[in-house]
Design a protein around this motif. Sequence first.
Motif, PDB file in Angstrom:
ATOM      1  N   PRO A 320       0.693  -0.972  -0.294  1.00 55.53           N
ATOM      2  CA  PRO A 320      -0.001  -0.070   0.672  1.00 55.53           C
ATOM      3  C   PRO A 320       0.866   1.021   0.430  1.00 55.53           C
ATOM      4  CG  PRO A 320      -0.750  -1.614   2.150  1.00 55.53           C
ATOM      5  CD  PRO A 320       1.037  -1.887   1.023  1.00 55.53           C
ATOM      6  N   ALA A 321      -0.040   2.591  -0.494  1.00 52.99           N
ATOM      7  CA  ALA A 321       0.987   3.540  -0.254  1.00 52.99           C
ATOM      8  C   ALA A 321       1.903   3.935   0.836  1.00 52.99           C
ATOM      9  CB  ALA A 321       0.168   4.853  -0.607  1.00 52.99           C
ATOM     10  N   GLY A 322       1.513   3.679   2.090  1.00 56.74           N
ATOM     11  CA  GLY A 322       2.086   3.635   3.477  1.00 56.74           C
ATOM     12  C   GLY A 322       2.750   2.971   3.955  1.00 56.74           C
ATOM     13  N   GLY A 323       2.738   1.403   2.961  1.00 56.80           N
ATOM     14  CA  GLY A 323       3.593   0.550   3.127  1.00 56.80           C
ATOM     15  C   GLY A 323       2.912  -0.674   3.686  1.00 56.80           C
ATOM     16  N   HIS A 324       3.755  -1.819   4.006  1.00 57.17           N
ATOM     17  CA  HIS A 324       2.917  -2.717   4.705  1.00 57.17           C
ATOM     18  C   HIS A 324       2.770  -2.149   6.001  1.00 57.17           C
ATOM     19  CE1 HIS A 324       2.864  -5.237   1.227  1.00 57.17           C
ATOM     20  NE2 HIS A 324       4.377  -4.907   1.298  1.00 57.17           N
ATOM     21  N   GLU A 325       1.277  -2.748   6.788  1.00 56.38           N
ATOM     22  CA  GLU A 325       1.463  -2.441   8.225  1.00 56.38           C
ATOM     23  C   GLU A 325       1.970  -3.801   8.836  1.00 56.38           C
ATOM     24  OE1 GLU A 325      -2.324  -1.573  11.159  1.00 56.38           O
ATOM     25  OE2 GLU A 325      -2.338  -1.570   8.855  1.00 56.38           O
ATOM     26  N   PRO A 338       5.044  -2.100  16.612  1.00 49.42           N
ATOM     27  CA  PRO A 338       4.422  -1.591  15.232  1.00 49.42           C
ATOM     28  C   PRO A 338       5.304  -0.235  14.201  1.00 49.42           C
ATOM     29  CG  PRO A 338       3.120  -0.571  16.887  1.00 49.42           C
ATOM     30  CD  PRO A 338       4.568  -1.071  17.866  1.00 49.42           C
ATOM     31  N   ALA A 339       5.228  -1.132  13.140  1.00 46.45           N
ATOM     32  CA  ALA A 339       6.253  -0.515  12.600  1.00 46.45           C
ATOM     33  C   ALA A 339       5.376  -0.118  10.797  1.00 46.45           C
ATOM     34  CB  ALA A 339       7.577  -1.095  12.314  1.00 46.45           C
ATOM     35  N   ARG A 340       6.049  -0.592   9.375  1.00 53.19           N
ATOM     36  CA  ARG A 340       5.712   0.088   8.612  1.00 53.19           C
ATOM     37  C   ARG A 340       6.453  -0.717   7.986  1.00 53.19           C
ATOM     38  NH1 ARG A 340       0.382   1.197   7.130  1.00 53.19           N
ATOM     39  NH2 ARG A 340      -0.147   2.836   8.841  1.00 53.19           N
ATOM     40  N   ILE A 341       6.223  -1.185   6.865  1.00 53.59           N
ATOM     41  CA  ILE A 341       7.735  -1.784   6.180  1.00 53.59           C
ATOM     42  C   ILE A 341       7.449  -1.037   4.917  1.00 53.59           C
ATOM     43  CG2 ILE A 341       8.770  -3.921   5.609  1.00 53.59           C
ATOM     44  CD1 ILE A 341       7.111  -5.172   7.093  1.00 53.59           C
ATOM     45  N   ASP A 346      14.168  -6.100  -2.727  1.00 54.05           N
ATOM     46  CA  ASP A 346      14.948  -7.555  -1.957  1.00 54.05           C
ATOM     47  C   ASP A 346      15.283  -6.541   0.058  1.00 54.05           C
ATOM     48  OD1 ASP A 346      17.215  -7.011  -2.665  1.00 54.05           O
ATOM     49  OD2 ASP A 346      18.414  -8.923  -2.864  1.00 54.05           O
ATOM     50  N   ARG A 347      15.252  -5.278  -0.702  1.00 51.98           N
ATOM     51  CA  ARG A 347      15.209  -4.453   0.804  1.00 51.98           C
ATOM     52  C   ARG A 347      14.258  -4.409   1.150  1.00 51.98           C
ATOM     53  NH1 ARG A 347      21.239  -4.763   0.644  1.00 51.98           N
ATOM     54  NH2 ARG A 347      21.131  -2.675   1.735  1.00 51.98           N
ATOM     55  N   ALA A 348      14.326  -3.270   2.270  1.00 53.83           N
ATOM     56  CA  ALA A 348      13.062  -2.449   2.739  1.00 53.83           C
ATOM     57  C   ALA A 348      13.502  -1.334   3.823  1.00 53.83           C
ATOM     58  CB  ALA A 348      12.367  -3.298   3.616  1.00 53.83           C
ATOM     59  N   GLU A 349      13.189  -0.256   3.847  1.00 58.30           N
ATOM     60  CA  GLU A 349      13.363   0.442   5.217  1.00 58.30           C
ATOM     61  C   GLU A 349      12.117   0.152   6.122  1.00 58.30           C
ATOM     62  OE1 GLU A 349      14.859   4.793   5.559  1.00 58.30           O
ATOM     63  OE2 GLU A 349      12.428   5.067   5.395  1.00 58.30           O
ATOM     64  N   VAL A 350      12.207   0.107   6.831  1.00 59.16           N
ATOM     65  CA  VAL A 350      11.676  -0.367   8.115  1.00 59.16           C
ATOM     66  C   VAL A 350      10.951   1.440   8.838  1.00 59.16           C
ATOM     67  CG1 VAL A 350      10.718  -1.817  10.264  1.00 59.16           C
ATOM     68  CG2 VAL A 350      11.978  -3.145   8.203  1.00 59.16           C
ATOM     69  N   GLU A 351       9.624   1.525   9.326  1.00 61.50           N
ATOM     70  CA  GLU A 351       9.573   2.679  10.095  1.00 61.50           C
ATOM     71  C   GLU A 351       9.412   2.351  11.315  1.00 61.50           C
ATOM     72  OE1 GLU A 351       6.942   6.639   9.832  1.00 61.50           O
ATOM     73  OE2 GLU A 351       7.319   5.039   8.360  1.00 61.50           O
ATOM     74  N   LEU A 352       9.824   2.251  12.224  1.00 62.34           N
ATOM     75  CA  LEU A 352       9.334   2.255  13.442  1.00 62.34           C
ATOM     76  C   LEU A 352       7.845   3.049  14.092  1.00 62.34           C
ATOM     77  CD1 LEU A 352      12.351   0.984  15.098  1.00 62.34           C
ATOM     78  CD2 LEU A 352      10.216  -0.876  14.125  1.00 62.34           C
ATOM     79  N   LEU A 353       7.392   3.314  14.282  1.00 64.40           N
ATOM     80  CA  LEU A 353       6.384   4.362  15.030  1.00 64.40           C
ATOM     81  C   LEU A 353       6.722   4.453  16.646  1.00 64.40           C
ATOM     82  CD1 LEU A 353       2.466   2.459  13.710  1.00 64.40           C
ATOM     83  CD2 LEU A 353       4.421   3.194  12.232  1.00 64.40           C
TER      84      LEU A 353
END
Length: 383
Positions: A320-325, A338-341, A346-353
């Motif tokens: 989704p636009a905001g990343g995987h919940e 909780p985070a958004r991926i 094969d890489r990602a930035e994980v955004e920790l809430l």
Amino acid sequence: MTQTETIARPQAANSLGLPKPPAQTRVVVAMSGGVDSSVVAAELAAEGYDVVGITLQLYDHGAALAKKGACCAGRDIHDARRVAETMGFPHYVLDYESRFRESVIEDFAESYLAGATPIPCVRCNQRVKFRDLLETARELEADCLATGHYVRRQDGPQGPELHRAADPARDQSYFLFATTPEQLGYLRFPLGGLASKAETRALAQKHGLPVADKPDSQDICFVPEGGYAAVIEKLRPGAAEPGEIVDREGRALGRHEGVIHYTIGQRRGLGLGGGEPLYVLRLDPERRHVVVGPRSALATRRVPVAEVNWLGDGAFDDAPAGGHEALVRIRSTRPPAPARIHPAGDRAEVELLSPEEGVAPGQACVFYAPEGTRVLGGGWITR
């Protein structure tokens, strides 16, 4: 396919979800010599399955790296053989020493020297047990490979899913995030639904297994008493070169006896007296620097991840636009947060809430569904 059509699925005829009677179902059990895998083999044999036990010899039992009572050391091979004799099924020992050294031990040493904090148990599952041993099980015409891990495999609408164990205290899903969908189709984890380790030991007692009271192994199998630095120095003589302990601006505060003796978030053992407490923020092996600072500097909300293995529905990049919940776990001892991926191949930035402290390169970042127990995959934390 019309809306009224359904996919025909074979009816399970045994406890492993396979469509034939136990007596016609061959199961290879990965036996470490501990109580968990021994109970798996004994229970399946008692149910009438065609069980074949396999123990991997992963390193030279006489070498200094080996530790009495550790996974797959000489005593454990003997214990696995005794369990097989007690329950009356064949047992084989396979020499995987060279594969284990190349795929796990050497990787562990190189990662540590690069300033990371590796998890060799994940690499062992990824590169040895669930790759080479799984292939051996197929060559033996086994219908599946069973292990003593505390994790659950469940059939979902789009295929097999990986779920956390019923007992949160024993859950090992963090160490199995790299299991691929194809491997998951072939693997079985019979202990994942048990409520506690006490149940496992009770089953061992029921079958009269000689390992019923055997203590759990707490250390990495080739690291005696948690002495990582000693193992690295043995594998890479001269690796523990002294250097400087510096602050975030590069000012020298003291000396150290080798970067390999430190981990991210460490406070004790710095030898820096007075002032506010300082923590290890970063390791710089090239300059032989241990970078320290206040605890507040450990907190981060952005976690770069590589080698992502995705077990969720749909394509990983199709987010989704905001990343995987999701919920994510950045260390095996931390609760999921909780985070958004945000995927990138094969890489990602994980955004920790909420900020987390002590995020260390080389550790795993494991993804979980926001609700329920499903494991969505994970990757390796990078710099």
